[in-house]
Design an enzyme around this catalytic site. Structure first.
Site, mmCIF file in Angstrom:
data_model
loop_
_atom_site.group_PDB
_atom_site.id
_atom_site.type_symbol
_atom_site.label_atom_id
_atom_site.label_comp_id
_atom_site.label_asym_id
_atom_site.label_seq_id
_atom_site.Cartn_x
_atom_site.Cartn_y
_atom_site.Cartn_z
ATOM 1 N N SER A 147 102.134 -10.555 -120.933
ATOM 2 C CA SER A 147 101.761 -9.172 -120.630
ATOM 3 C C SER A 147 101.456 -8.477 -121.946
ATOM 4 O O SER A 147 102.015 -8.835 -122.996
ATOM 5 C CB SER A 147 102.911 -8.437 -119.935
ATOM 6 O OG SER A 147 102.634 -7.049 -119.848
ATOM 7 N N TYR A 160 111.678 -6.257 -119.885
ATOM 8 C CA TYR A 160 110.350 -6.826 -119.581
ATOM 9 C C TYR A 160 109.611 -7.174 -120.870
ATOM 10 O O TYR A 160 109.055 -8.271 -120.997
ATOM 11 C CB TYR A 160 109.562 -5.817 -118.740
ATOM 12 C CG TYR A 160 108.251 -6.341 -118.210
ATOM 13 C CD1 TYR A 160 108.207 -7.254 -117.161
ATOM 14 C CD2 TYR A 160 107.038 -5.913 -118.740
ATOM 15 C CE1 TYR A 160 107.006 -7.726 -116.667
ATOM 16 C CE2 TYR A 160 105.828 -6.373 -118.256
ATOM 17 C CZ TYR A 160 105.816 -7.280 -117.214
ATOM 18 O OH TYR A 160 104.615 -7.754 -116.719
HETATM 19 N N1 LIG Z 1 99.909 -6.297 -112.298
HETATM 20 C C1 LIG Z 1 99.925 -5.959 -113.589
HETATM 21 O O1 LIG Z 1 99.469 -4.870 -113.963
HETATM 22 C C2 LIG Z 1 100.495 -6.917 -114.610
HETATM 23 C C3 LIG Z 1 100.287 -6.633 -115.969
HETATM 24 C C4 LIG Z 1 100.804 -7.521 -116.912
HETATM 25 C C5 LIG Z 1 101.476 -8.641 -116.511
HETATM 26 N N2 LIG Z 1 101.675 -8.875 -115.185
HETATM 27 C C6 LIG Z 1 102.397 -10.100 -114.827
HETATM 28 O O2 LIG Z 1 101.607 -10.805 -113.886
HETATM 29 C C7 LIG Z 1 102.442 -11.610 -113.060
HETATM 30 C C8 LIG Z 1 102.086 -11.388 -111.600
HETATM 31 O O3 LIG Z 1 102.279 -10.019 -111.306
HETATM 32 P P1 LIG Z 1 101.648 -9.290 -110.030
HETATM 33 O O4 LIG Z 1 100.995 -8.062 -110.524
HETATM 34 O O5 LIG Z 1 100.866 -10.263 -109.236
HETATM 35 O O6 LIG Z 1 102.998 -8.850 -109.319
HETATM 36 P P2 LIG Z 1 103.529 -9.164 -107.821
HETATM 37 O O7 LIG Z 1 104.859 -8.489 -107.749
HETATM 38 O O8 LIG Z 1 102.465 -8.820 -106.847
HETATM 39 O O9 LIG Z 1 103.718 -10.753 -107.843
HETATM 40 C C9 LIG Z 1 104.832 -11.390 -108.424
HETATM 41 C C10 LIG Z 1 105.245 -12.533 -107.502
HETATM 42 O O10 LIG Z 1 106.311 -13.274 -108.132
HETATM 43 C C11 LIG Z 1 107.200 -13.679 -107.111
HETATM 44 N N3 LIG Z 1 108.519 -13.970 -107.663
HETATM 45 C C12 LIG Z 1 109.387 -13.100 -108.243
HETATM 46 N N4 LIG Z 1 110.525 -13.722 -108.566
HETATM 47 C C13 LIG Z 1 110.380 -15.024 -108.197
HETATM 48 C C14 LIG Z 1 111.219 -16.175 -108.275
HETATM 49 N N5 LIG Z 1 112.451 -16.095 -108.801
HETATM 50 N N6 LIG Z 1 110.747 -17.345 -107.795
HETATM 51 C C15 LIG Z 1 109.500 -17.427 -107.262
HETATM 52 N N7 LIG Z 1 108.665 -16.370 -107.151
HETATM 53 C C16 LIG Z 1 109.108 -15.178 -107.611
HETATM 54 C C17 LIG Z 1 107.255 -12.469 -106.157
HETATM 55 O O11 LIG Z 1 107.751 -12.825 -104.884
HETATM 56 C C18 LIG Z 1 105.801 -12.022 -106.158
HETATM 57 O O12 LIG Z 1 105.071 -12.597 -105.092
HETATM 58 C C19 LIG Z 1 103.878 -11.261 -113.448
HETATM 59 O O13 LIG Z 1 104.387 -12.230 -114.353
HETATM 60 C C20 LIG Z 1 103.721 -9.925 -114.138
HETATM 61 O O14 LIG Z 1 104.776 -9.674 -115.034
HETATM 62 C C21 LIG Z 1 101.186 -8.045 -114.231
#
Ligand SMILES: NC(=O)c1ccc[n+]([C@@H]2O[C@H](COP(=O)([O-])OP(=O)(O)OC[C@H]3O[C@@H](n4cnc5c(N)ncnc54)[C@H](O)[C@@H]3O)[C@@H](O)[C@H]2O)c1
Length: 266
Positions: A147, A160
């Site tokens: 991130s 985070y």
């Molecule tokens: N959306 C953003 O703006 C953004 C920005 C930077 C980084 N990220 C990173 O991108 C990745 C995906 O994020 P997203 O936006 O799709 O969020 P999201 O919450 O939609 O998806 C995250 C998924 O991870 C799963 N998860 C959580 N804990 C788990 C575990 N212990 N075992 C298996 N699955 C698990 C959840 O059930 C969920 O479906 C994450 O690592 C997040 O930190 C997102």
């Protein structure tokens, strides 16, 4: 928007966090390029809809309920997916948890540990299990989701930020350890991506955290955040997905150990 396409016919991609916004987008994007998809997540109901969406495109897909913080579950899941599809060529190591939005002095240890467990131990478990398989199969490519928080350290996101700095460190060392085995390991660092669950959650929770950096109205926080982006807009899920597809593809065959920021120029 990317119009590039890659030849992923005959390849299998394992996606963790595959029920979430970014995982789903990457699964659909790589399936459009020909890949079969093994989805891994805790949320079985949401995974089932993503599997339906993938199969509707004519691609093979299967869902695996697995907690990435549990190394034994991860090892068993990777083995099951490898047996089901015959191979795992690519891994998008992406499951994540954003944590609480609390200033440093008040950040609770329990949530700090939870964030580290999902974002660091989880990434380690998946990376090690999947690359053990890839080593025996002659190579592969992994993209870890870090991130921009793991580059700058935003306020109120102590756990985070720490976890995502760790993901970048894991990426760098793993790329060196695995280069001799034909396995490339890179990271993507998205910043403000939306619309989606994490975008909405962070504007609401930054507003509620009360700091000198953000207003108390989530709508104003949205504007403050977007104004920090040189391109003055959110990135789309598809823009993250096209970056991940590029890093997985042979177009990036000499790229490893890189953390690619997907931030609109932040
Ligand atoms: N959306 C953003 O703006 C953004 C920005 C930077 C980084 N990220 C990173 O991108 C990745 C995906 O994020 P997203 O936006 O799709 O969020 P999201 O919450 O939609 O998806 C995250 C998924 O991870 C799963 N998860 C959580 N804990 C788990 C575990 N212990 N075992 C298996 N699955 C698990 C959840 O059930 C969920 O479906 C994450 O690592 C997040 O930190 C997102």
């Amino acid at each position: 928007m990317s119009t590039a396409t890659y030849d992923f016919d005959g390849k299998t991609l394992l996606v963790t966090g595959g029920a979430g916004d970014i995982g789903r987008a990457v699964a659909l994007r790589c399936a459009a390029d020909g890949a079969a998809i093994a989805l891994v997540d805790l949320d079985e109901a949401k995974m089932a809809t993503v599997v339906d969406d993938l199969r509707a495109t004519g691609r093979d897909a299967e869902a695996y309920r697995c907690d990435v913080t549990d190394g034994e579950q991860v090892t068993a899941t990777v083995a099951a997916a490898a047996a089901r599809f015959g191979r795992i060529d690519f891994c998008f190591n992406n499951a994540g948890y954003q944590g609480l939005f609390v200033p440093t002095t008040d950040y609770p240890e329990a949530d700090f540990r939870k964030v580290m467990d999902v974002n660091v131990v989880g990434v380690f478990n998946v990376l090690s299990a999947v690359t053990r398989h890839m080593k025996g199969a002659g190579g592969g490519a992994v993209v870890n989701t870090a991130s921009y928080a793991g580059v700058i350290g935003p306020p109120n996101m102590l756990a985070y930020a720490a976890s995502k700095f760790a993901v970048i460190g894991i990426t760098k060392t793993a790329s060196r350890d695995l280069a001799p085995h034909g396995i490339r390991v890179n990271a993507v660092s998205p910043s403000l991506i939306g619309p989606g669950f994490m975008w909405t959650r962070q504007t609401e929770l930054q507003a509620a955290a009360g700091s000198q950096y953000f207003d108390s109205d989530p709508k104003v926080v949205e504007r403050q955040m977007i104004d920090s982006v040189p391109m003055r807009r959110l990135g789309s899920l598809e823009e993250v997905a096209s970056t991940v597809a590029m890093l997985l593809s042979d177009e990036s065959s000499y790229v490893t150990g890189v953390n690619l920021e997907v931030t609109g120029g932040q």
